[in-house]
Scaffold this motif. Structure first.
Motif, PDB file in Angstrom:
ATOM      1  N   UNK A  61     -46.450  16.306 -10.815  1.00 28.11           N
ATOM      2  CA  UNK A  61     -45.819  17.627 -10.969  1.00 28.11           C
ATOM      3  C   UNK A  61     -45.050  18.012  -9.708  1.00 28.11           C
ATOM      4  N   UNK A  62     -45.609  17.694  -8.522  1.00 25.14           N
ATOM      5  CA  UNK A  62     -44.880  17.965  -7.268  1.00 25.14           C
ATOM      6  C   UNK A  62     -43.609  17.126  -7.200  1.00 25.14           C
ATOM      7  N   UNK A  63     -43.695  15.861  -7.625  1.00 31.14           N
ATOM      8  CA  UNK A  63     -42.537  14.968  -7.611  1.00 31.14           C
ATOM      9  C   UNK A  63     -41.447  15.488  -8.559  1.00 31.14           C
ATOM     10  N   UNK A  64     -41.843  15.941  -9.729  1.00 31.47           N
ATOM     11  CA  UNK A  64     -40.887  16.524 -10.678  1.00 31.47           C
ATOM     12  C   UNK A  64     -40.208  17.743 -10.051  1.00 31.47           C
ATOM     13  N   UNK A  73     -31.736  22.068 -10.422  1.00 26.10           N
ATOM     14  CA  UNK A  73     -32.248  22.642 -11.667  1.00 26.10           C
ATOM     15  C   UNK A  73     -33.292  23.705 -11.320  1.00 26.10           C
ATOM     16  N   UNK A  74     -32.849  24.952 -11.370  1.00 25.62           N
ATOM     17  CA  UNK A  74     -33.757  26.056 -11.073  1.00 25.62           C
ATOM     18  C   UNK A  74     -34.485  26.468 -12.346  1.00 25.62           C
ATOM     19  N   UNK A  75     -35.582  27.193 -12.201  1.00 30.04           N
ATOM     20  CA  UNK A  75     -36.268  27.695 -13.403  1.00 30.04           C
ATOM     21  C   UNK A  75     -35.348  28.543 -14.276  1.00 30.04           C
ATOM     22  N   UNK A  76     -34.448  29.305 -13.652  1.00 27.31           N
ATOM     23  CA  UNK A  76     -33.506  30.115 -14.420  1.00 27.31           C
ATOM     24  C   UNK A  76     -32.567  29.215 -15.224  1.00 27.31           C
ATOM     25  N   UNK A  80     -32.208  29.089 -19.254  1.00 23.06           N
ATOM     26  CA  UNK A  80     -30.930  29.209 -19.969  1.00 23.06           C
ATOM     27  C   UNK A  80     -30.747  28.050 -20.947  1.00 23.06           C
ATOM     28  N   UNK A  81     -31.048  26.830 -20.496  1.00 21.33           N
ATOM     29  CA  UNK A  81     -30.909  25.665 -21.371  1.00 21.33           C
ATOM     30  C   UNK A  81     -31.851  25.767 -22.569  1.00 21.33           C
TER      31      UNK A  81
END
Length: 156
Positions: A61-64, A73-76, A80-81
């Motif tokens: 998960x840290x690597x991702x 690629x932000x959470x926002x 949106x996607x």
């Protein structure tokens, strides 16, 4: 005190539920010490595997998160996607298409009704205006103090 209730108050405690019940109860029904030790060892191994898998998952998960950060690629952006994809899924659904078609038809009928209503109101106002104009002009012509329109002058 009633003797029928006395046994309830002085009896064995209620059986435990959950992990404690497993630890305190004799599930083996005559299990040998060797069998109990073998199961205890297996339990320890499985718990260790679970711990290892949890650590591996946390590392992945840290690597991702690092990869997403490098890619911008932000959470926002992800939200949106996801919303865009979900909206496209909704639009392509049969229920949405049927609802959209029904609302479109209802809108067309409402528009037509408003147009007809507006036309009817306009006609009524025109009728009222012409009645008023006729009534006022005929009354004004009958008034003695107003000059009557003279015939147009002819030039020779």
């Amino acid at each position: 005190m009633d003797t029928s209730n006395q046994g309830l108050l002085q009896g064995d405690p209620a059986p435990e539920v959950g992990e404690d019940a497993v630890a305190t109860s004799d599930l083996g029904g005559g299990m040998t010490d060797d069998e109990r030790e073998e199961l205890t060892n297996e339990l320890a191994k499985v718990e260790e595997e679970i711990q290892t898998l949890s650590q591996v998952l946390a590392a992945k998960e840290r690597h991702v998160a690092e990869l997403k950060k490098k890619l911008g690629l932000t959470p926002l952006h992800e939200l949106k996607q996801n919303l865009s994809k979900s909206w496209l899924d909704v639009q392509s659904s049969t229920a949405f298409k049927k609802t959209s078609e029904t609302l479109s038809q209802a809108g067309q009928k409402a528009s037509s009704a408003f147009t007809n209503f507006g036309s009817a109101i306009t006609k009524k106002f025109e009728d009222v205006r012409s009645v008023l104009e006729e009534g006022v002009s005929s009354r004004l012509r009958r008034l003695p103090f107003l000059p009557q329109p003279s015939p147009p002058l002819k030039y020779y």
